[in-house]
Every structure is written in structure tokens, then in C-alpha cells.
Design an enzyme around this catalytic site. Sequence first.
Site, mmCIF file in Angstrom:
data_model
loop_
_atom_site.group_PDB
_atom_site.id
_atom_site.type_symbol
_atom_site.label_atom_id
_atom_site.label_comp_id
_atom_site.label_asym_id
_atom_site.label_seq_id
_atom_site.Cartn_x
_atom_site.Cartn_y
_atom_site.Cartn_z
ATOM 1 N N GLU A 1 71.449 46.317 18.386
ATOM 2 C CA GLU A 1 71.130 46.844 19.712
ATOM 3 C C GLU A 1 69.685 47.271 19.910
ATOM 4 O OE1 GLU A 1 73.983 49.585 21.283
ATOM 5 O OE2 GLU A 1 75.422 47.984 21.508
ATOM 6 N N GLU B 1 80.658 43.584 18.716
ATOM 7 C CA GLU B 1 81.354 44.823 19.079
ATOM 8 C C GLU B 1 82.073 44.627 20.399
ATOM 9 O OE1 GLU B 1 79.078 48.521 19.194
ATOM 10 O OE2 GLU B 1 77.988 47.931 17.390
HETATM 11 C C1 BG6 Z 1 77.093 50.614 20.499
HETATM 12 C C2 BG6 Z 1 76.754 50.996 19.108
HETATM 13 O O1 BG6 Z 1 76.004 50.995 21.272
HETATM 14 O O2 BG6 Z 1 78.122 51.246 21.147
HETATM 15 C C3 BG6 Z 1 77.844 51.726 18.360
HETATM 16 O O3 BG6 Z 1 76.312 49.886 18.373
HETATM 17 C C4 BG6 Z 1 78.550 52.696 19.281
HETATM 18 O O4 BG6 Z 1 77.251 52.348 17.265
HETATM 19 C C5 BG6 Z 1 79.147 51.917 20.437
HETATM 20 O O5 BG6 Z 1 79.536 53.448 18.634
HETATM 21 C C6 BG6 Z 1 79.895 52.758 21.433
HETATM 22 O O6 BG6 Z 1 79.058 53.741 21.977
HETATM 23 P P1 BG6 Z 1 79.446 55.265 21.924
HETATM 24 O O7 BG6 Z 1 78.285 55.985 22.437
HETATM 25 O O8 BG6 Z 1 80.643 55.418 22.785
HETATM 26 O O9 BG6 Z 1 79.749 55.566 20.491
#
Ligand code: BG6
Length: 476
Positions: free
Chosen positions: A164, A372
Amino acid sequence: MNYSTGPFPNDFLWAAGTSAYQCEGAHLTHGKTISVVEKNINSEYADPSVASGHYQYWDIDVELMKELGLKAYRFSISWPRILPNGRGEINPEGIQFYKNIIKKLKKYEIEPIVTIYHFDLPQCLQEEYGGWSSRKVISDFENYCQVLFDHFGDDVKYWITINEQSNMFQIPYLMEFDANIPLEKQKFEMNHIMTLAHAKAIHRCRETVPDAKIGPALGIIPNYPASPKPEDILAAKKADDLRTFLFTDLYLKGEYKTTVWNFLVENGIEPNIYEGDMACIKSAKPDFLGVNYYQTRVVKFIPKDADEKDLKLNFDGEDDDTQYEAIPGLFEGQKNPYTDKTDWDWEIDPVGLRYLLNEINDRYDIPIIITENGIGTVDELTENGEIHDDEKITFLRDHLNQLSLAINDGVEVWGFVVWSFIDLLSTSSGFRKRYGLVYIDRTDFDTRSLKRIKKKSFNWYQNVILTDGKSLQNTN
Ligand code: BG6
């Protein structure tokens, strides 16, 4: 690639993921030093010292991965666990920790997908020369990558360079900035330096582990126009250019997008480009693009002279994600009236995934892995000690169905990583917001037993993997 008769390729990598600082804990023990994100994350609720206890319970966690039937596991290596001083002396305990995990994954034929950098710059490098603001970080990063390729290259064939990069500069606790330099100027300078570091990682990988595949993982939020008004359509395009295609063009074409470069120059925030930089970036061709997908966004045009008081520049990184980014003269985000929202007000938009994948495929024609996808929810233990996380199942089912449609549209997608395997420290919201297929018995303020409990979504995903996605057509 071999296509089966089903919606997913035969060799599709069904995966789940974590990142080091979000799950390991042991953040100042066993030779590890602190990282920038661990220092700056909101310590009121997000304490990285224990996190999900994965440093202690990795063995149990890998057993659960086997039971789940994972084909691949995405995790990140902590730079300050491997090199406590950022460079130089290697921490043998750190090497051994990851070697143990990788060995056990291989034993169970679970493919390791290793993220080299997931927000965790060693704090000592921040203090020494300002971290990502200095070109000195490039050789330190390169050296760190070399250590990883030398120690793990025999067993790890999938590498993610940087997680990211697109979001890194928008969320205050992921980076440290110099109060004396205009913020936006710093961000684009750092972005250039980070792109060079990413490129160097690819070059080192090609030399050391030529049979490995390597690419970046971007967090992408596609932008929709708020109306058919031509200005809004253009605003959405500009938002995509600045927040997505700046990065994809750099990674995949080795160029600054002209519209973005013009915007940077007009605002006096363009980075310094040295001789040889662009050649280095262009020659570092990734094998794939990793896509972190959570939501879409609606934007409308706002004029340059819009009332500054109403504008919110960038995410604030806290819970209140209803604060929308706005850049006068370009765009302003707003709520989508047609989509459901998560408890944290993130837009739920499975169709947006299909849209995005087609868009990337049309522009770049590169294999994609969803690095993700998932939803953060407030999961409660029932009296019987179960977790009925139906919202997560619906979210994942709907996104996987759209993914299969995108594959049918002709997009080459070779894997899907559920975020996350176990509950972990949500980057923005600690343990209140749970992404895991496996529940971790702890709260923000009480580390309790750290017991691992399979959620309903665990059994559901197990069946998806077992049937190679064919079960998705059925109900939950
Ligand atoms: C992404 C990251 O931005 O989103 C993760 O790579 C993160 O590390 C995920 O956990 C979800 O975001 P958040 O802020 O809800 O944990």
C-alpha cells in the site's frame, strides 16, 4: 494458466493473510526494535506489544491454516526484527522465527507469500536520517531485501515488495513527516524514493532468486462520479489518476502519468528526479500486481475557490472514515447512496471489485492477485463460545462471486487473500474491528487468554477452498 470448468482456475491460490506488527506481538523482545508504525499507532487502544500473540502461538496458527486447507499464506516480515539497527547485524532469532513458519508452511504445502514491507520502517532509521524522506533509505532497504532473499529465497517463491504505497502517505501514523517542509511536497518526494526502493527490490530478487515472482500490493479505492455531470465524470477520473494510476503507471509502465505530473508541477510539489531514476524504475517489471480491495468512493467536482473550511484533506486515519478527502479544483468524496456500509462506514461494493479488475486489465494486461479483501466487524462470542460472523461470510461470498465474473471477463487473477487469517490489530481501530477467520480471545485493553477460536466464516471458507469455489453458488 490451466482453466477448470468451474469459475476459478485449477491452480488458484486460496489464501489468507496477516502482517507482522498487526499480529506478532513481542515487539521489543527477542532482539527486535521498534518500528515507526508501532511507535505512532494510537496507543490508547492499539498496543503492538502482544497483538494477536502470533510470535508465541505461530505453531498453533499454522496448524489452523492446514485445517482450513489454505493453498497460500500471505504474511509480512518485520524489518526491525531481522535488522534491529535497520542495517548491519542480523538478528538470528528473527531469522529463525520466520524460518520455522516457512518450514511448517512448506510441510503442509501452503505457499508462503511474503510481504517485504508492511508499514514497519525501523524507527532508528527514521531518527538517523528521516526515514523515507532520505535517499539513504534506498540502500538500506535494498540491503534488507538481500538479507531476505539470501535467507528465505530457497523456499519463498512469491514476494510482495511494498504494501500500500498508495495509502502510506495518507495515514498519519504510518509515516513521520518534517514539520518544516510542506506536507504534500514531502509526500511525493517520499513516494518517489519508495518507488525506487521497490524497483531495487525487484532487481535484487531477479539476481538472487530468479525463479521467484515479485510485485507490489496497492490499496485501491476506485472512484465513481457523483452524477452524469461532465465535471463530475472528469473529477472521478482525476481522483483515480492521483490516487491509483500514479502508482500503477510508475510500477507497471515506469512513468509518471502526465495528468498527475502536471498537477504536481502546478502545485510545486513534484519530486526531485535524478538521472537514472526512471530507467531504474522502468526496468523493474513486476510479475504481477497485488490489489488490496475494500471499497469504492463517490466523488464530485469542487472548484478551486471552494470554501477551505469545508474541505478535509486526506483521511484522518481514525475511526471516522466519513471524513472525505477533498482537493479544491479536483474532487471531493461523498457517500454513495446505493451501497451498504460497514460498521466503520466503509462502502460495501462487491461489483466495484469486478469493475476495478477489468479496468486494470484493460490498462496493463498483468496477472493480478487480490492481496487483501475482507470486512472489519464487531464479533461477539456467544455463550457457547462460538462466533457467528455472517456479515463476513456474505461480504466474502459476494466479492468472490464478482471475482469469478471478472475472471470470466478475461482478467487473469491467480489468488485471493482473505484479510485476515486471525483477528489482528486493525491499523485504524485496534481489536474492536475484527477481520479474522479465527477469533483471538482478547480485547483492546485485556489480553485475556489469546485463545484461537474458529469462526463460522472459517468453516465457510474451508468449504469454498475444498470445492474450488463451486460452493459459492450455494447459500452461506
Ligand atoms: C490495509 C492494510 O490498508 O487495510 C492492512 O494493508 C489493514 O494492514 C487493512 O489492516 C484494513 O484497514 P484497517 O484500518 O481497518 O485495519
